[in-house]
Design a protein around this motif. Sequence first.
Motif, PDB file in Angstrom:
ATOM      1  N   LYS A  10      32.862  44.028  49.448  1.00 28.21           N
ATOM      2  CA  LYS A  10      31.678  42.913  49.112  1.00 28.21           C
ATOM      3  C   LYS A  10      31.054  43.251  47.785  1.00 28.21           C
ATOM      4  O   LYS A  10      30.724  42.680  47.196  1.00 28.21           O
ATOM      5  N   GLU A  11      31.136  44.591  47.363  1.00 30.86           N
ATOM      6  CA  GLU A  11      30.503  44.931  46.154  1.00 30.86           C
ATOM      7  C   GLU A  11      31.414  44.471  44.941  1.00 30.86           C
ATOM      8  O   GLU A  11      30.908  43.811  44.026  1.00 30.86           O
ATOM      9  N   VAL A  12      32.914  44.412  45.255  1.00 28.48           N
ATOM     10  CA  VAL A  12      33.516  43.694  44.140  1.00 28.48           C
ATOM     11  C   VAL A  12      33.130  42.324  43.816  1.00 28.48           C
ATOM     12  O   VAL A  12      33.027  41.925  42.988  1.00 28.48           O
ATOM     13  N   MET A  13      33.297  41.743  45.147  1.00 26.50           N
ATOM     14  CA  MET A  13      32.892  40.059  45.007  1.00 26.50           C
ATOM     15  C   MET A  13      31.355  39.766  44.593  1.00 26.50           C
ATOM     16  O   MET A  13      31.263  38.864  43.607  1.00 26.50           O
ATOM     17  N   LYS A  14      30.584  40.623  44.640  1.00 24.91           N
ATOM     18  CA  LYS A  14      29.310  40.607  44.128  1.00 24.91           C
ATOM     19  C   LYS A  14      29.358  40.721  42.555  1.00 24.91           C
ATOM     20  O   LYS A  14      28.711  39.936  41.991  1.00 24.91           O
ATOM     21  N   ARG A  15      29.850  41.751  42.317  1.00 28.10           N
ATOM     22  CA  ARG A  15      30.130  42.125  40.955  1.00 28.10           C
ATOM     23  C   ARG A  15      30.726  41.036  40.009  1.00 28.10           C
ATOM     24  O   ARG A  15      30.478  40.466  39.008  1.00 28.10           O
ATOM     25  N   GLU A  16      31.962  40.469  40.662  1.00 27.85           N
ATOM     26  CA  GLU A  16      32.696  39.152  40.086  1.00 27.85           C
ATOM     27  C   GLU A  16      32.116  37.729  40.195  1.00 27.85           C
ATOM     28  O   GLU A  16      32.479  36.956  39.676  1.00 27.85           O
ATOM     29  N   ILE A  17      30.983  37.854  40.866  1.00 28.94           N
ATOM     30  CA  ILE A  17      30.495  36.400  40.889  1.00 28.94           C
ATOM     31  C   ILE A  17      29.138  36.287  40.180  1.00 28.94           C
ATOM     32  O   ILE A  17      28.558  35.231  39.834  1.00 28.94           O
ATOM     33  N   GLU A  18      28.968  37.220  39.296  1.00 32.08           N
ATOM     34  CA  GLU A  18      27.800  37.288  38.456  1.00 32.08           C
ATOM     35  C   GLU A  18      28.206  36.228  37.191  1.00 32.08           C
ATOM     36  O   GLU A  18      29.413  35.772  37.155  1.00 32.08           O
ATOM     37  N   PHE A  19      27.259  35.814  36.351  1.00 29.64           N
ATOM     38  CA  PHE A  19      27.192  34.905  35.261  1.00 29.64           C
ATOM     39  C   PHE A  19      28.672  35.346  34.318  1.00 29.64           C
ATOM     40  O   PHE A  19      28.915  36.351  34.023  1.00 29.64           O
ATOM     41  N   PHE A  20      29.235  34.320  34.158  1.00 33.62           N
ATOM     42  CA  PHE A  20      30.422  34.316  33.275  1.00 33.62           C
ATOM     43  C   PHE A  20      30.713  32.799  32.698  1.00 33.62           C
ATOM     44  O   PHE A  20      30.660  31.935  33.354  1.00 33.62           O
ATOM     45  N   ASN A  21      31.090  33.047  31.500  1.00 33.63           N
ATOM     46  CA  ASN A  21      31.287  31.603  30.700  1.00 33.63           C
ATOM     47  C   ASN A  21      32.432  31.930  29.671  1.00 33.63           C
ATOM     48  O   ASN A  21      32.096  32.708  28.665  1.00 33.63           O
ATOM     49  N   VAL A  22      33.505  31.211  29.513  1.00 31.69           N
ATOM     50  CA  VAL A  22      34.302  31.398  28.537  1.00 31.69           C
ATOM     51  C   VAL A  22      35.368  30.138  28.307  1.00 31.69           C
ATOM     52  O   VAL A  22      35.574  29.644  29.136  1.00 31.69           O
TER      53      VAL A  22
END
Length: 278
Positions: free
Chosen positions: A59-71
């Motif tokens: 769950k921690e991994v998924m919470k970390r990877e769902i954060e703001f990202f744009n590229v």
Amino acid sequence: MAEEKKTLIPRKALLRSWLIWESFPQTCYNYERMMGQAVAHVFAPIIKYFHKDNPEKRKEVMKREIEFFNVHIEFGACILGMAIAMEEQKAMGEEIPPEFITNIKTSLMGPLAGVGDTIWQGVVIPILLAICIDITRSGQGNIWGSIIYAILIVAGAHVLSYMNFMFGYRAGSDAIIDFLEKGTLKKLLKGASVMGCMVMGGLIVNYVKCICGIEVVSSTSVFNFQKNFFDVVMPNILPLGATMGVYTLLKKRWSSIKIIILIIVIGIIGGLTGILTF
């Protein structure tokens, strides 16, 4: 003989993650997370291979990877591969701080977005479009230009995205950071910017039409401003001026609808008064 890198993720699952990124990067695009939910979607096929006995860590991994990202989708694919590699190493016991993974993603997405937008949208797409439009216009009913463009742009995007994704996964963050520190990125961006300006200049000459219709008639001759002045002294200055005018309005945050309406109004007034012709 080099020691083979230990992995947790089967190649089939890794390929599925890449295909998800290339196929659905903007399906949940929003102002809060931009592509964050798409990144979490990329981890969906592989998260079951991390921390099999600890659902809280998954769950921690998924919470970390769902954060703001744009590229840029294709050029930024290496960041996704790199993030997967770091999460995999962390799951195998490597001491990688969670904030390090987030910071790497954040620091790389800006430069790679700039490179991707400049090269892909500023050079590759305009050149390919110009070639394929000319193919289509070469004969009545010729549709090969559009077919060739569709095939090449889709195939090129998938090949580039796959190569970058796997490069990021295999090389990890060290190779990408080394690439940035050597200044290769800045040189590439500068060269692409120059190339992009040349391409746009060529497109303006070929596809933007703005012709002055003003004539000065005397008893002995007719002086046409377009033929006798602009074409002699400053060829294609009017198309360039029109393009730069539109660019200036876009920089001032005019919407495309307003600019289109303005062009229509200027065209109608110019045509009725004879200032513009065709």
